[in-house]
Write an enzyme that holds these catalytic residues in place. Structure first.
Site, mmCIF file in Angstrom:
data_model
loop_
_atom_site.group_PDB
_atom_site.id
_atom_site.type_symbol
_atom_site.label_atom_id
_atom_site.label_comp_id
_atom_site.label_asym_id
_atom_site.label_seq_id
_atom_site.Cartn_x
_atom_site.Cartn_y
_atom_site.Cartn_z
ATOM 1 N N ASP A 8 67.583 -9.672 -5.359
ATOM 2 C CA ASP A 8 67.316 -9.382 -6.753
ATOM 3 C C ASP A 8 66.267 -8.261 -6.793
ATOM 4 O O ASP A 8 65.583 -8.010 -5.797
ATOM 5 C CB ASP A 8 66.792 -10.668 -7.412
ATOM 6 N N ASP A 10 63.922 -7.128 -10.025
ATOM 7 C CA ASP A 10 62.697 -7.401 -10.793
ATOM 8 C C ASP A 10 62.139 -8.784 -10.486
ATOM 9 O O ASP A 10 62.845 -9.781 -10.585
ATOM 10 C CB ASP A 10 62.985 -7.257 -12.288
ATOM 11 N N ALA A 53 70.301 -5.790 -18.443
ATOM 12 C CA ALA A 53 70.782 -5.926 -19.816
ATOM 13 C C ALA A 53 70.055 -4.984 -20.772
ATOM 14 O O ALA A 53 70.500 -4.789 -21.906
ATOM 15 C CB ALA A 53 70.644 -7.369 -20.288
ATOM 16 N N HIS A 91 75.752 -4.832 -18.563
ATOM 17 C CA HIS A 91 76.401 -5.501 -19.703
ATOM 18 C C HIS A 91 75.576 -6.652 -20.269
ATOM 19 O O HIS A 91 74.654 -7.147 -19.632
ATOM 20 C CB HIS A 91 77.767 -6.059 -19.253
ATOM 21 N N CYS A 104 81.556 -9.713 -18.692
ATOM 22 C CA CYS A 104 81.926 -9.040 -17.445
ATOM 23 C C CYS A 104 81.929 -10.018 -16.276
ATOM 24 O O CYS A 104 81.522 -11.167 -16.408
ATOM 25 C CB CYS A 104 80.949 -7.903 -17.182
ATOM 26 N N LYS A 134 65.037 -16.221 -9.919
ATOM 27 C CA LYS A 134 65.551 -16.983 -11.066
ATOM 28 C C LYS A 134 66.726 -17.859 -10.639
ATOM 29 O O LYS A 134 67.367 -17.607 -9.619
ATOM 30 C CB LYS A 134 66.064 -16.021 -12.154
HETATM 31 MG MG LIG Z 1 64.320 -11.262 -11.052
HETATM 32 ZN ZN LIG Z 2 78.378 -6.618 -15.927
#
Ligand SMILES: [Mg+2]
Ligand SMILES: [Zn+2]
Length: 200
Positions: A8, A10, A53, A91, A104, A134
């Site tokens: 991941d 962030d 996003a 998305h 998606c 997360k």
């Molecule tokens: Mg993260």
């Molecule tokens: Zn997507």
């Protein structure tokens, strides 16, 4: 076949900043370059999979994401810790605008970004890992079928704490390991690889 570390972005690679998109707001977390270098030296490919996003919500354009990823590698590559591939999902199923409002396959916990990685890498799932801060990261890794680590940076330590307060037992946790930092995660991966090798 390649052993791959899916990461991941962030809260895992860099400090969690709300809808990070400007270079000047990027702070690579302490120990991250060293952790990535350890894994690369052990032969792993490093692939970032990140939900963005903010693009869907119209906060910043896709070009900002691409430029930021280029910049991340300008920071990491001289340290022997360059990311091999970046994949992002721009998305959102509800809050997206225009073409970005989409149910998606790429938004984690779905596995579309992992499948995109298969276009460029022959992933050995039985020896690959997903690391994130997360639930959607852990779930994505499980849905795809690799080992998973919840990392305590970003939102991870809070998630872990809530689990422990709810009396969740170690063996019933949905991820394979919890690691305080990415360095800790890298050590756990290398140790478990060493142990499984000595069992063979
Ligand atoms: Mg993260
Ligand atoms: Zn997507």
């Amino acid at each position: 076949m390649e052993r791959v570390i899916f990461l991941d972005r962030d809260g895992t690679l860099n400090e969690e900043v709300h809808y990070l998109h400007r270079k000047e707001d990027l702070k690579i977390l302490e120990g991250v370059p060293e952790a990535i270098r350890m894994l690369k030296e052990a032969g792993y490919k490093i692939v970032v999979v990140t939900n963005q996003a903010g693009v869907a919500r119209g906060y910043f354009p896709e070009s900002d994401v691409q430029e930021l990823h280029q910049y991340i590698n300008e920071c990491l590559s001289p340290l022997g810790a360059g990311i091999d591939y970046f994949f992002y999902c721009p998305h959102h199923p509800v809050c997206g605008q225009g073409i970005y409002k989409k149910e998606c396959r790429c938004r984690k916990p779905d596995t579309g970004m992992f499948e995109m990685a298969e276009q460029v890498l022959q992933v050995d799932k039985s020896r690959s890992w997903m690391i994130g801060d997360k639930w959607s990261d852990v779930e994505a890794g499980k849905n795809y079928g690799v080992y998973t680590i919840l990392v305590g940076t970003g939102y991870g330590s809070q998630i872990r704490k809530e689990q422990m307060e709810n009396g969740c037992e170690e063996r019933s946790l949905p991820y394979d390991f919890y690691a305080e930092t990415l360095i800790d995660a890298a050590c756990k991966i290398l140790k478990s690889e060493y142990e499984s090798r000595s069992l063979r």
